[in-house]
Design a protein around this motif. Structure first.
Motif, PDB file in Angstrom:
ATOM      1  N   UNK A   1       6.261   7.178   0.988  1.00 28.59           N
ATOM      2  CA  UNK A   1       5.498   7.800  -0.094  1.00 28.59           C
ATOM      3  C   UNK A   1       6.152   7.504  -1.447  1.00 28.59           C
ATOM      4  N   UNK A   2       7.487   7.431  -1.438  1.00 29.86           N
ATOM      5  CA  UNK A   2       8.195   7.119  -2.680  1.00 29.86           C
ATOM      6  C   UNK A   2       7.803   5.721  -3.160  1.00 29.86           C
ATOM      7  N   UNK A   3       7.769   4.761  -2.217  1.00 29.76           N
ATOM      8  CA  UNK A   3       7.417   3.385  -2.591  1.00 29.76           C
ATOM      9  C   UNK A   3       6.009   3.325  -3.170  1.00 29.76           C
ATOM     10  N   UNK A   4       5.090   4.010  -2.513  1.00 29.16           N
ATOM     11  CA  UNK A   4       3.697   3.983  -2.984  1.00 29.16           C
ATOM     12  C   UNK A   4       3.609   4.604  -4.374  1.00 29.16           C
ATOM     13  N   UNK A   5       4.312   5.736  -4.559  1.00 29.69           N
ATOM     14  CA  UNK A   5       4.256   6.431  -5.842  1.00 29.69           C
ATOM     15  C   UNK A   5       4.899   5.594  -6.946  1.00 29.69           C
TER      16      UNK A   5
ATOM     17  N   UNK B   1       0.064   0.248  -7.910  1.00 27.42           N
ATOM     18  CA  UNK B   1      -0.854  -0.891  -7.993  1.00 27.42           C
ATOM     19  C   UNK B   1      -0.555  -1.939  -6.918  1.00 27.42           C
ATOM     20  N   UNK B   2       0.626  -1.853  -6.374  1.00 27.69           N
ATOM     21  CA  UNK B   2       1.087  -2.833  -5.398  1.00 27.69           C
ATOM     22  C   UNK B   2       0.669  -2.465  -3.969  1.00 27.69           C
ATOM     23  N   UNK B   3       0.524  -1.124  -3.734  1.00 27.11           N
ATOM     24  CA  UNK B   3       0.351  -0.645  -2.359  1.00 27.11           C
ATOM     25  C   UNK B   3      -1.033  -0.055  -2.093  1.00 27.11           C
ATOM     26  N   UNK B   4      -1.467  -0.183  -0.851  1.00 22.95           N
ATOM     27  CA  UNK B   4      -2.543   0.658  -0.326  1.00 22.95           C
ATOM     28  C   UNK B   4      -1.960   2.075  -0.310  1.00 22.95           C
ATOM     29  N   UNK B   5      -2.629   3.045  -0.924  1.00 24.42           N
ATOM     30  CA  UNK B   5      -2.007   4.358  -1.087  1.00 24.42           C
ATOM     31  C   UNK B   5      -1.750   5.103   0.223  1.00 24.42           C
ATOM     32  N   UNK B   6      -2.333   4.610   1.319  1.00 28.58           N
ATOM     33  CA  UNK B   6      -2.251   5.339   2.577  1.00 28.58           C
ATOM     34  C   UNK B   6      -1.023   4.917   3.390  1.00 28.58           C
ATOM     35  N   UNK B   7      -0.372   5.878   4.025  1.00 29.89           N
ATOM     36  CA  UNK B   7       0.712   5.543   4.960  1.00 29.89           C
ATOM     37  C   UNK B   7       0.148   5.655   6.376  1.00 29.89           C
ATOM     38  N   UNK B   8      -0.006   4.500   7.060  1.00 29.53           N
ATOM     39  CA  UNK B   8      -0.576   4.531   8.406  1.00 29.53           C
ATOM     40  C   UNK B   8       0.447   5.095   9.374  1.00 29.53           C
ATOM     41  N   UNK B   9       0.008   6.060  10.153  1.00 32.60           N
ATOM     42  CA  UNK B   9       0.883   6.652  11.155  1.00 32.60           C
ATOM     43  C   UNK B   9       1.303   8.063  10.800  1.00 32.60           C
TER      44      UNK B   9
ATOM     45  N   UNK C   1       5.782   3.835  11.124  1.00 32.55           N
ATOM     46  CA  UNK C   1       4.860   3.964   9.987  1.00 32.55           C
ATOM     47  C   UNK C   1       4.629   2.597   9.350  1.00 32.55           C
ATOM     48  N   UNK C   2       3.455   2.435   8.738  1.00 32.15           N
ATOM     49  CA  UNK C   2       3.098   1.139   8.154  1.00 32.15           C
ATOM     50  C   UNK C   2       2.652   1.296   6.715  1.00 32.15           C
ATOM     51  N   UNK C   3       3.069   0.331   5.877  1.00 37.46           N
ATOM     52  CA  UNK C   3       2.560   0.224   4.513  1.00 37.46           C
ATOM     53  C   UNK C   3       1.825  -1.103   4.379  1.00 37.46           C
ATOM     54  N   UNK C   4       0.706  -1.089   3.650  1.00 35.16           N
ATOM     55  CA  UNK C   4      -0.057  -2.312   3.425  1.00 35.16           C
ATOM     56  C   UNK C   4      -0.166  -2.556   1.925  1.00 35.16           C
TER      57      UNK C   4
END
Lengths: 406, 317
Positions: free
Chosen positions: B223-227, B231-239, B249-252
């Motif tokens: 969540x820290x990376x997304x926040x 603009x770089x990340x899909x806001x959702x954390x899969x898993x 857990x997955x980041x896209x």
């Protein structure tokens, strides 16, 4: 009762046609199974990590036990609902049930990747009580035992009228003993299939991303339970007619027609539950112009056509038409089961499946050895009632009545 | 006929005992993540597809190569999917104009379907199986496989939405093969998560595209990376919630969906919760089969007795 002939051993040469061809087919299947035990399941099957059960579970277990559910269905009618007129159907239906379930159980032993560990299945503390498959495994194993116990009265009756004094004494002693205890066995023979036949549908509940939404529903256990009964009643009608052609076994058309009305009700119930469930969950919109919808519609037709036929007086009068309707009812349940496990089962992109020759051989071979056992037992023991053998059957029947009355 | 009411009750009790072991009935509780649970975080935006993790996994788990013979005669260890010799695989998936790298291995679900499916608890959460296994500690949430209780039924393969468990199709004595988070590489002397497991894939990843740790910390990191770079990340954390939650857990990347990465779209309810609730409900804590049996035994016995009386009358005539 008095209008009916009593069951008696069919007799005749044990290896008469079609025994040898059937044994030959099983022989080939046995070779395939031996090959599997040396080189692995993959060596004889097209099973993959996607279609991991191939046809051995969906057909050998799930369809075979559906055919064997005639024992369950006739048992409900005859004993629970006290329709004594169905008595004559009990023995053949129970024998088919015992054979079908045993074949299902043996097929599993061939399919299991680590069959040697099955020895620890009876260790109750290790049971995972959440596992639907555990319920199926334990319940089916118990039911196989119950079914063979249900076959015993025929064997003991045969013994009671045997020419060998020891065997005769054995039959006369234990036949009535078992007879008194049968209600407790028969009740088990109704509770157990109620449990595991619904679980056979319940197995697919976990595969919610894989089974097509037209098939995946919380009602899967109920639909499997109802469909096993429609298959079972269909199988009994088919069986009795085939036996009539082969051995001139008594086939009371009126009785079969009566039973088929019960089938009709169950087939309609299935259709109602299936469509009602789809409607309640807003899934009817999924029926469109694609492959899955076509499969669904064919399935529904297979259930509805025999349902309507079973209510028509012309079908009740005609042996051929009733036989055809029963075959359709049997096919309906079988196709539904195969569809849910194979046709509309989509493990993910890239997976495809069609059974290999080896797999088909094992399935056909299992069916063949099942027929062999049925023929053998019916030739040796009083399972079916043959037309035109009144005189002899009266003697047997008299002895049986005396045994039962004691 | 010589069967008293007492006998009847006795019979019912015996049968009752036989069916009482049938699954416990309550619609079961939701399973929550254990605070000590460990897992992995795979950030697909960091993976460059070097496959060092694939090789490290094979070495750590003593798995033979998945040999592919190339036209030039060279032989490559080049698995295209998870299989009986591959517990971890990197796939290059076409997304938009380019390619996205995706790592696949066991998701170590919070409420795994395979564990629900497994007859004797061969697949089980560490320390929570039906059989007591020496050295296993409850709480890691790692899904382990026990060779002594697996009968090779392969129901786990049907149950798993991620198609993770694999079977040795060409072995006479086959096993189920799947990632066990390298729990055998744990270091009991280490502190924190490394005392529980030590996945070789995370150890060797040069870009730290896949990292190992406590699930709670990994989720916070994701969540820290997304926040930090929305603009770089899909806001959702899969898993986090999928299928009741997974411990991997997955980041896209922004604009990439998880379905494009080959992950199934799952609701927040685990399949195990759905299946067990439906299956257990009719049993009402094992009461139904016993009641059904007792009731039927009574009716059938009465019917049989009536029939016997009628038959005697008929014969007497």
């Amino acid at each position: 009762m008095s209008a009916h002939a009593h069951p008696r051993p069919v007799g005749g040469r044990l290896l008469a046609f079609p025994m040898l061809p059937l044994l030959a087919i099983f022989g080939v299947a046995a070779l395939v199974m031996a090959y599997r035990f040396v080189f692995g399941v993959g060596a004889v099957s097209n099973m993959t990590d996607g279609f991991t059960w191939g046809i051995w579970e969906p057909v050998n277990v799930i369809v075979f036990t559906g055919i064997g559910a005639g024992a369950f269905g006739v048992g409900i009618l005859c004993y629970l609902l006290n329709q004594g007129k169905y008595h004559g159907l009990v023995r053949p239906a129970v024998l088919v049930g015992a054979i079908c379930y045993t074949l299902g159980g043996s097929s599993i032993m061939v399919a299991l990747g680590r069959y040697w560990n099955a020895i620890v299945l009876p260790i109750v503390p290790w049971w995972n009580l959440s596992s639907v498959l555990l319920e199926v495994a334990i319940c089916v194993m118990a039911y196989i035992c119950v079914l063979w116990i249900e076959v015993l009265p025929a064997v003991l009756d045969g013994a009671a009228t045997s020419r060998w004094p020891r065997w005769q004494a054995f039959g006369r002693r234990w036949g009535p003993w078992l007879e008194r205890r049968m209600p407790y066995i028969i009740s088990l023979a109704i509770v157990l299939p109620t449990m595991h036949q619904s679980s056979l549908g319940g197995l697919l509940l976990l595969a919610e991303t894989k089974v097509h939404p037209l098939w995946h529903t919380a009602l899967l256990p109920t639909l499997f339970l109802v469909s096993c009964l429609t298959m079972g009643y269909g199988a009994v009608v088919v069986l009795v007619n085939v036996l009539r052609l082969g051995w001139n076994v008594q086939a009371d058309q009126k009785l079969l027609a009566n039973m088929s009305k019960v089938s009709a009700g169950l087939l309609f119930l299935y259709a109602l539950l299936r469509v009602g469930d789809l409607a309640m969950n807003g899934k009817l919109g999924l029926v469109g112009a694609d492959f899955f919808s076509l499969v669904f519609l064919v399935e529904m037709a297979l259930f509805l056509v025999p349902a309507v036929m079973f209510l028509m007086p012309s079908v009740h009068r005609s042996r051929g038409k009733l036989f055809a309707a029963a075959l359709l009812a049997l096919a309906a349940g079988s196709i539904y089961r195969i569809d849910a496990y194979i046709t509309v089962y989509r493990p993910g992109p890239g997976w495809d499946y069609f059974p290999s020759l080896g797999e088909l051989t094992v399935t056909v071979g299992m069916a063949a050895i099942g027929m062999v056992v049925f023929i053998l037992v019916s030739r040796l023991f009083p399972v079916v009632a043959v037309e035109g053998a009144r005189e002899h059957s009266t003697v047997v029947g008299g002895a049986m009545k005396a045994a039962a009355g004691r | 006929m010589g069967i008293s009411r007492r006998d009847l009750l006795k019979g019912a009790a015996v049968a009752g005992a036989a069916v009482a072991v049938v699954p416990d009935a309550s619609a079961r509780d939701k399973k929550e993540v254990h605070p000590e649970a460990v897992g992995m975080l795979f950030d697909s935006t960091l993976c460059v597809g070097c496959r060092a993790c694939q090789s490290a996994c094979k070495e750590a788990n003593h798995l033979p190569p998945d040999a592919v013979q190339a036209a030039n005669g060279g032989v490559y260890d080049a698995p295209v999917d998870l299989n009986a010799t591959t517990k971890n695989v990197i796939k290059a998936l076409p997304v938009g104009d380019g390619v996205q790298f995706m790592k696949q291995q066991c998701m170590h679900c919070v409420d795994p379907s395979c564990v629900s499916a497994c007859m004797l608890g061969a697949l089980h959460k560490e320390g929570e199986g039906t059989r007591a296994i020496a050295g296993e500690k409850k709480g890691s949430g790692i899904v382990l496989w026990d060779k002594y209780t697996c009968v090779g039924c392969r129901y786990c393969q049907i149950a798993c939405a991620f198609n993770v468990p694999k079977f040795e199709w060409h072995e006479a004595f086959a096993s189920i093969v799947k990632c066990e988070l390298c729990s055998h590489r744990r270091d009991p002397k280490a502190k924190g998560a490394l005392a529980v497991a030590n996945p070789a894939c995370c150890e060797v990843c040069p870009r730290e595209a896949v990292i190992y740790g406590r699930r709670s910390e990994l989720l916070a990191e994701a969540k820290r990376r997304v926040a930090a770079d929305p603009r770089h990340y899909n806001p959702h954390v899969y898993g986090e919630k999928e299928g009741g939650g997974t411990q991997v857990l997955y980041l896209a990347a922004a604009g990439t969906t998880f379905e494009q990465l080959g992950l199934p779209a799952l609701g927040p309810e685990s399949a195990a919760h759905f299946s067990e609730s439906v299956s257990h409900a009719p049993y009402v804590h094992g009461f139904t089969p016993i009641a059904l049996y007792a009731g039927m035994a009574w009716v059938i016995r009465r019917n049989k007795r009536k029939e016997a009386i009628e038959r005697e009358k008929e014969e007497g005539r």
